[in-house]
Design a protein around this motif. Structure first.
Motif, PDB file in Angstrom:
ATOM      1  N   PRO A  42      18.120   1.624  -0.272  1.00 38.85           N
ATOM      2  CA  PRO A  42      19.210   2.542  -0.226  1.00 38.85           C
ATOM      3  C   PRO A  42      18.717   3.855  -1.231  1.00 38.85           C
ATOM      4  N   ASN A  43      17.895   3.862  -2.160  1.00 38.86           N
ATOM      5  CA  ASN A  43      17.609   4.495  -3.279  1.00 38.86           C
ATOM      6  C   ASN A  43      16.379   5.402  -3.267  1.00 38.86           C
ATOM      7  N   GLY A  44      15.625   5.263  -2.110  1.00 35.57           N
ATOM      8  CA  GLY A  44      14.414   6.125  -2.072  1.00 35.57           C
ATOM      9  C   GLY A  44      13.250   5.571  -2.990  1.00 35.57           C
ATOM     10  N   THR A  45      12.602   6.723  -3.106  1.00 37.56           N
ATOM     11  CA  THR A  45      11.285   6.332  -4.033  1.00 37.56           C
ATOM     12  C   THR A  45      11.677   6.450  -5.502  1.00 37.56           C
ATOM     13  N   SER A  46      10.708   5.461  -6.249  1.00 36.08           N
ATOM     14  CA  SER A  46      11.276   5.615  -7.696  1.00 36.08           C
ATOM     15  C   SER A  46       9.723   5.200  -8.479  1.00 36.08           C
TER      16      SER A  46
ATOM     17  N   ASP B  28       6.853  -2.216  -6.538  1.00 35.25           N
ATOM     18  CA  ASP B  28       5.557  -2.122  -6.336  1.00 35.25           C
ATOM     19  C   ASP B  28       4.709  -3.563  -6.703  1.00 35.25           C
ATOM     20  N   THR B  29       5.397  -4.083  -7.719  1.00 33.40           N
ATOM     21  CA  THR B  29       4.747  -5.592  -8.231  1.00 33.40           C
ATOM     22  C   THR B  29       4.641  -6.502  -7.265  1.00 33.40           C
ATOM     23  N   SER B  30       5.371  -6.578  -6.287  1.00 31.85           N
ATOM     24  CA  SER B  30       5.510  -7.585  -5.232  1.00 31.85           C
ATOM     25  C   SER B  30       5.235  -7.021  -3.671  1.00 31.85           C
ATOM     26  N   ASP B  31       5.025  -5.730  -3.710  1.00 37.16           N
ATOM     27  CA  ASP B  31       4.914  -5.057  -2.365  1.00 37.16           C
ATOM     28  C   ASP B  31       3.515  -5.185  -1.947  1.00 37.16           C
ATOM     29  N   ASP B  32       3.382  -5.720  -0.599  1.00 37.85           N
ATOM     30  CA  ASP B  32       2.018  -5.842  -0.204  1.00 37.85           C
ATOM     31  C   ASP B  32       1.262  -4.653   0.260  1.00 37.85           C
ATOM     32  N   CYS B  33       2.002  -3.641   0.575  1.00 39.69           N
ATOM     33  CA  CYS B  33       1.478  -2.065   0.740  1.00 39.69           C
ATOM     34  C   CYS B  33       1.905  -1.316  -0.220  1.00 39.69           C
ATOM     35  N   PRO B  34       2.007  -1.286  -1.388  1.00 47.18           N
ATOM     36  CA  PRO B  34       2.780  -0.350  -2.340  1.00 47.18           C
ATOM     37  C   PRO B  34       2.809   1.177  -2.274  1.00 47.18           C
TER      38      PRO B  34
ATOM     39  N   LYS C 266       5.363  11.609   1.085  1.00 51.71           N
ATOM     40  CA  LYS C 266       6.020  10.954   0.477  1.00 51.71           C
ATOM     41  C   LYS C 266       5.867   9.422   0.696  1.00 51.71           C
ATOM     42  N   TYR C 267       5.687   8.910   1.790  1.00 51.70           N
ATOM     43  CA  TYR C 267       6.089   7.719   2.364  1.00 51.70           C
ATOM     44  C   TYR C 267       4.849   6.858   2.850  1.00 51.70           C
ATOM     45  N   PHE C 268       3.934   7.630   3.409  1.00 50.53           N
ATOM     46  CA  PHE C 268       2.683   7.204   4.140  1.00 50.53           C
ATOM     47  C   PHE C 268       1.349   7.329   3.585  1.00 50.53           C
ATOM     48  N   GLY C 269       1.500   7.675   2.096  1.00 49.48           N
ATOM     49  CA  GLY C 269       0.104   7.883   1.426  1.00 49.48           C
ATOM     50  C   GLY C 269      -0.822   8.816   1.918  1.00 49.48           C
ATOM     51  N   SER C 270      -0.261   9.840   2.635  1.00 47.00           N
ATOM     52  CA  SER C 270      -1.089  10.856   3.079  1.00 47.00           C
ATOM     53  C   SER C 270      -2.276  10.538   4.051  1.00 47.00           C
ATOM     54  N   THR C 271      -1.868   9.573   4.657  1.00 46.02           N
ATOM     55  CA  THR C 271      -2.755   9.057   5.678  1.00 46.02           C
ATOM     56  C   THR C 271      -3.278   9.933   6.729  1.00 46.02           C
TER      57      THR C 271
ATOM     58  N   THR D 117       9.246   2.528  -9.863  1.00 45.60           N
ATOM     59  CA  THR D 117       8.852   1.222  -9.788  1.00 45.60           C
ATOM     60  C   THR D 117       8.947   0.735  -7.969  1.00 45.60           C
ATOM     61  N   ASP D 118       9.233   1.350  -7.329  1.00 43.01           N
ATOM     62  CA  ASP D 118       9.009   1.694  -5.663  1.00 43.01           C
ATOM     63  C   ASP D 118       8.484   2.950  -5.232  1.00 43.01           C
ATOM     64  N   PHE D 119       7.222   2.847  -5.186  1.00 41.49           N
ATOM     65  CA  PHE D 119       6.558   4.364  -5.035  1.00 41.49           C
ATOM     66  C   PHE D 119       6.913   4.788  -3.574  1.00 41.49           C
ATOM     67  N   ASP D 120       6.834   3.770  -2.543  1.00 44.76           N
ATOM     68  CA  ASP D 120       6.810   4.045  -1.218  1.00 44.76           C
ATOM     69  C   ASP D 120       8.236   3.978  -0.702  1.00 44.76           C
ATOM     70  N   GLY D 121       9.407   3.597  -1.459  1.00 42.96           N
ATOM     71  CA  GLY D 121      10.868   3.505  -1.171  1.00 42.96           C
ATOM     72  C   GLY D 121      11.165   2.799  -0.075  1.00 42.96           C
TER      73      GLY D 121
END
Length: 549
Positions: A492-496, A507-513, A350-355, A498-502
């Motif tokens: 505080p809101n987890g993934t969404s 995501d639009t300004s995240d350097d690792c979305p 959910k948070y590490f892109g299935s690395t 607009t914020d894939f990695d929570g």
């Protein structure tokens, strides 16, 4: 929360009605913990097909580093692996072994826990709600204006320690790097005072160092190395490998600990070092660990519970640092290695892109954990010549490495330490050791074969009742289990959508979305991007090369 215990001299039955846990985003539970049931887990998938005179022959799906095979594993009379191959028929002792066929199981190295404060397993997990901290001394001592937590007391009571170790055994483990231990259950790879707790392994043990800077008084420095007493190199490595708490936090005080344990006069980070936690690191720090040849002991549940963040494991993985999983302690971590695996798996998906692949996660609790403890030449993989520390897991639903990652306690069918049974399905365990004691696990007949001086199974059960259950079934979230979900005021809101990695950054300004990489107090109000190439460290294949885009 309602927990009812029914005890006798040989059995423990647990029923629970789960209550609430602290409110955190995404439900506060492990997203991947219970998504794939393992079959009934009760009627053993293994059967004793012939009784031999010496040794054990297991047949089934063997989990090996680099791939799984269907084959045979022969344990000789001395408790070592004589053969692990498609066929062992030509190996000496084959015809004399007791044969156990496991057609719908995986046969794995037993699990290794490279970090737990077992002598603190005297109280249930600490409920601290939504409080999150920046450094371990904040919750330990109330530094930096924080509210200190009421912590459990240590114990040397062998019954309490036996209960703590039995939790891990029921979950498929046979070894631990623990701050407390007893002879007769887990191997304690850290007990340098009592070599008998190695349970037959040879060589020097790991020096388990909670305060390598002598900072038990709560000293936090953001620069300079004026700590009370930095461990000398000679003292750190006198017993073999060195496992030290370094960088437990998310501020500059945590990062400064690496600076001071790697200075020329105190070279504590070497190829014999396991860094415990290693949270307050950026890509430059991770490269220091890589260059030293050190490994990481990752405790994601405890980290998320206390700090709302964890080690930058995608960065460690990218540069090849071996990562092992450790539970930390009952107070803020996982009750057994299966729950820690569940946490790591959930975060990965959910948070590490299935690395991490399934094999990567499995390695964290087998060979990588053995590397961290300095015993990889003897345990941690199914290789001829190694000690036969083996666990058999249900695989009727999940295949190969996933069968271990998704396992509940119902799915652990046999645990051998050095070829000697510690625990398993009653028909299997009693066929190998007639003196095993019966234990009901989630309604299924299991047996425990402990040999602890002055402590019977009933004693460990009673001790567990006073602290925390020995196990929970698959459909139960462990009581008051610490969260494994990232949470701080800044995210505080987890993934969404607009914020894939929570991580609290759109995501639009995240350097690792796609990979969780929040802004930490140590990062000067920006996401960590050491080479300033616009790609965050967490997802940069070459985070120290600004030309790598």
């Amino acid at each position: 929360m309602k927990i009812a215990f029914f005890t006798s001299a040989t059995a423990l039955f647990i029923t629970t009605a789960c209550g609430s846990t602290p409110s955190v985003p995404d439900g506060g539970t492990d997203a991947a913990a219970d998504t794939t049931p393992q079959g009934d887990g009760g009627s053993t998938p293994c059967s004793v097909t012939s009784a031999g005179t010496t040794g054990i022959l297991l047949t089934g799906r063997l989990l090996k580093a680099g791939g799984a095979i269907t084959g045979e594993l022969l344990v000789d009379g001395s408790g070592k692996i004589a053969c692990a191959d498609v066929s062992c028929a030509s190996t000496a002792g084959y015809a004399d072994a007791t044969r156990i066929d496991c057609p719908s199981s995986v046969i794995s190295p037993s699990l290794i826990n490279p970090h737990d404060h077992t002598d603190y397993a005297t109280a249930p997990p600490i409920d601290h709600g939504q409080l999150r901290y920046q450094h371990r001394h904040d919750w330990r001592t109330g530094k930096e204006g924080a509210t200190a937590l009421s912590q459990p007391k240590t114990t040397t009571d062998p019954k309490i320690i036996a209960a703590a170790e039995l939790r891990f055994v029921i979950g498929g483990a046979t070894s631990i790097v623990g701050s407390g231990g007893i002879k007769g259950l887990l191997r304690n790879l850290a007990n340098f005072k009592d070599q008998t707790q190695l349970e037959g392994l040879t060589g020097k043990t790991t020096f388990f160092d909670t305060f390598p800077l002598g900072d038990s008084n709560g000293t936090i420095l953001t620069s300079g190395c004026g700590y009370p007493s930095i461990r000398s190199t000679s003292a750190a490595f006198q017993d073999g490998n060195y496992a030290a708490h370094i960088g437990e936090g998310i501020n500059l005080g945590g990062e400064n600990e690496l600076t001071c344990t790697t200075q020329a006069s105190n070279e504590l980070v070497t190829n014999r070092t396991a860094i415990i936690h290693g949270v307050a690191f950026n890509a430059k720090d991770v490269d220091v660990v890589r260059a030293a040849g050190a490994s990481l002991v990752w405790s994601p549940r405890s980290n998320m519970s206390l700090y709302g963040d964890t080690a930058p494991v995608t960065e460690y993985h990218a540069v090849g640092v071996p990562i092992a999983l450790g539970t930390d302690w009952l107070a803020s971590g996982s009750m057994n290695m299966l729950r820690e695996l569940s946490c790591a798996d959930s975060l990965n998906q959910k948070y590490f892109g299935s690395t991490f692949t399934d094999e990567d996660l499995w390695r964290m609790v087998t060979i990588n954990a053995a590397i961290a403890a300095g015993f990889d030449s003897q345990i941690g993989s199914l290789d001829a010549g190694k000690v036969a520390d083996i666990a058999v897991f249900e695989a009727s639903t999940n295949a190969d490495y996933r069968a271990v990652i998704a396992a509940g306690v119902e799915d652990v069918h046999l645990v051998l330490r050095g070829g000697t049974v510690l625990y398993g399905d009653a028909p299997l365990a009693t066929a190998l050791n007639a003196s095993c004691a019966a234990l009901d696990v989630c309604g299924y007949a299991r047996a425990v074969c402990m040999d602890v001086a002055g402590v019977a199974l009933a004693d460990a059960q009673t001790a567990a009742e006073s602290v925390y259950p020995l196990f929970f079934c698959r459909d139960q979230t462990p009581t008051a289990e610490p969260t494994c979900v990232p949470f701080r005021d800044s995210y505080p809101n987890g993934t969404s959508a607009t914020d894939f990695d929570g991580d609290g950054i759109p995501d639009t300004s995240d350097d690792c979305p796609k990979i969780f990489n929040p802004i930490r107090p140590m990062d000067n109000a920006v996401q960590s991007d050491v080479d300033t190439d616009g790609t965050g460290d967490a997802c940069d294949a070459k985070p120290l090369d600004p030309q790598s885009q």
